[in-house]
Design a protein around this motif. Structure first.
Motif, PDB file in Angstrom:
ATOM      1  N   ARG A  71       0.882  -1.179   0.000  1.00  0.00           N
ATOM      2  CA  ARG A  71       0.000   0.000   0.000  1.00  0.00           C
ATOM      3  C   ARG A  71       0.913   1.221   0.000  1.00  0.00           C
ATOM      4  O   ARG A  71       1.544   1.524   1.011  1.00  0.00           O
ATOM      5  N   GLY A  72       0.979   1.921  -1.118  1.00  0.00           N
ATOM      6  CA  GLY A  72       1.905   3.054  -1.245  1.00  0.00           C
ATOM      7  C   GLY A  72       1.580   4.224  -0.327  1.00  0.00           C
ATOM      8  O   GLY A  72       0.409   4.530  -0.095  1.00  0.00           O
ATOM      9  N   LEU A  73       2.613   4.868   0.184  1.00  0.00           N
ATOM     10  CA  LEU A  73       2.503   6.075   1.031  1.00  0.00           C
ATOM     11  C   LEU A  73       1.520   5.899   2.190  1.00  0.00           C
ATOM     12  O   LEU A  73       0.736   6.799   2.484  1.00  0.00           O
TER      13      LEU A  73
ATOM     14  N   VAL B 285      -6.128   2.116  -0.458  1.00  0.00           N
ATOM     15  CA  VAL B 285      -5.416   3.383  -0.215  1.00  0.00           C
ATOM     16  C   VAL B 285      -6.287   4.584  -0.590  1.00  0.00           C
ATOM     17  O   VAL B 285      -6.375   5.562   0.163  1.00  0.00           O
ATOM     18  N   LEU B 286      -6.959   4.518  -1.741  1.00  0.00           N
ATOM     19  CA  LEU B 286      -7.796   5.642  -2.199  1.00  0.00           C
ATOM     20  C   LEU B 286      -8.888   5.970  -1.181  1.00  0.00           C
ATOM     21  O   LEU B 286      -9.060   7.129  -0.783  1.00  0.00           O
ATOM     22  N   THR B 287      -9.622   4.945  -0.747  1.00  0.00           N
ATOM     23  CA  THR B 287     -10.759   5.197   0.156  1.00  0.00           C
ATOM     24  C   THR B 287     -10.296   5.587   1.555  1.00  0.00           C
ATOM     25  O   THR B 287     -10.871   6.466   2.181  1.00  0.00           O
TER      26      THR B 287
ATOM     27  N   PHE C  85       1.459   4.956  -6.873  1.00  0.00           N
ATOM     28  CA  PHE C  85       1.116   3.621  -7.375  1.00  0.00           C
ATOM     29  C   PHE C  85       2.244   2.956  -8.151  1.00  0.00           C
ATOM     30  O   PHE C  85       2.103   1.829  -8.608  1.00  0.00           O
ATOM     31  N   SER C  86       3.388   3.642  -8.315  1.00  0.00           N
ATOM     32  CA  SER C  86       4.445   3.036  -9.124  1.00  0.00           C
ATOM     33  C   SER C  86       5.103   1.865  -8.395  1.00  0.00           C
ATOM     34  O   SER C  86       5.466   0.867  -9.009  1.00  0.00           O
TER      35      SER C  86
END
Length: 371
Positions: free
Chosen positions: A204-206, A255-257, A218-219
């Motif tokens: 899970r990025g950042l 991550v988005l939510t 997302f990279s």
């Protein structure tokens, strides 16, 4: 439908869809789209030159189709709105040039509006007026942003954004690695329904305590998924496509939510709107709904057809500009491929008493046009 509500035509050409919408206040009368996505599919992505040419060919027929669907003539319009940016420069120019030509010929006001602000405003066509302030999570092939909109026509504040690949780009790239074709979003969504989202623990990025609270990355996820697939193939094992799709998708929407709900809580905002092409993703909608309910936040997501790029969203924001008496753009309006979201629209140079730092199209007066 109140008679005094503005009747506005919107033109959207920021990428590969020629969208023309007609809106009366917050009522959608027509939403015509001509897509060139099939032409780009064999290249595995959007080719700007092909997109621009497709817009050029589709523009007039799409406008005529929208007017016919709405049952109005161009002369009935109160204004013309067009995406002035951000987007592909060549593609934007086709839309802006067409909008200027129609506005000039019809003697109607022109509104150059922001693509991202339009994605927020489109929800008014489905769920009525947007509460102010509204938190918006926009996720598409080109953008992943968290925006706080206090006034959709003049006050949109960026809270966070992707520092590398947008969510939609990640979907396209993983689909390519899995040989699923382009665009990747719909096919991964479909396959993920039959897979196990917990099968593979993708990063899970950042998401660390010291990471920026509202920014996305997302990279790293994309690389991790690609390496996982390569390792399976190198070992001569079969890749469990459905599980990979489900686990990758879960990592993105988690991550988005999580960040969107956190931003709402931190800012004391009780409405979250999700828009952009990836908002059509079924898992993103379901997880957002679950987390918003738990946090006492009201979720607003337009139907999938209004989430992807379309002319209706541009017309919706244009109608709001007219309703709130915002200054129209002038005929010197230029496309700006990196128009910041803090500019929901581009008012005429004369509104500020200065000129914009863009190449201006020379003023045309009727005398020299017809002489």
């Amino acid at each position: 439908m109140a008679a005094d509500e503005p009747l506005v035509l919107g033109i959207e050409t920021s990428c590969d869809e020629t969208g023309v919408g007609i809106v009366h206040g917050t009522t959608l009368l027509a939403d015509a789209i001509a897509s060139s996505v099939d032409t780009h599919a064999r290249f595995g992505g959007v080719v700007p030159e092909i997109a621009s040419r497709a817009h050029l060919e589709a523009m007039v027929p799409t406008i005529e189709r929208a007017l016919k669907t709405a049952g109005i003539s161009a002369g009935d319009l109160d204004g013309i709105a067009v995406t002035a940016g951000p987007g592909l420069a060549g593609a934007l120019l086709v839309g802006v040039s067409a909008a200027k030509a129609y506005a000039y010929a019809l003697g109607k006001p022109l509104y150059g509006v922001n693509h991202l602000a339009s994605h927020i405003c489109v929800d008014q066509l489905e769920h009525g007026r947007l509460p102010e302030p509204t938190m918006a999570l926009l996720v598409s092939g080109g953008h992943s942003s968290l925006l706080l909109s206090a006034d959709i026509t003049s006050d949109v504040r960026p809270m966070g954004a992707t520092i590398d690949d947008a969510a939609g780009e990640a979907f396209d790239k993983i689909a390519r690695v899995l040989d699923l074709g382009f665009p990747g979003g719909p096919v991964i969504d479909r396959l993920a329904r039959e897979g196990d989202p917990k099968a593979i623990a993708f990063p899970r990025g950042l998401s660390g305590a010291k990471d920026p609270a509202y920014d996305f990355s997302f990279s790293g996820l994309k690389t991790a998924v690609a390496r996982w697939i390569e390792a399976k193939r190198a070992a001569g094992e079969e890749v469990p496509v459905r599980d990979v799709a489900a686990s990758f998708q879960e990592a993105v929407v988690d991550v988005l939510t999580r960040k969107a709900v956190r931003a709402c809580k931190d800012e004391g905002v009780d409405h979250l709107m999700i828009g952009g092409g990836v908002a059509a993703n079924s898992r993103l909608r379901a997880l957002a709904q679950e987390r918003c309910e738990r946090a006492g936040i009201r979720l607003r997501v337009p139907r999938p057809g209004l989430c992807t790029d379309n002319g209706a969203m541009v017309a919706a924001l244009g109608a709001e500009m007219v309703a709130r008496n915002r200054t129209a753009s002038d005929l010197e309006l230029s496309a700006d491929s990196s128009l910041p979201v803090t500019d929901p629209h581009v008012p005429g140079a004369h509104a500020h008493g200065h000129s914009h730092d863009h190449d201006h199209v020379h003023e045309v007066s009727k005398e020299n046009l017809y002489s």
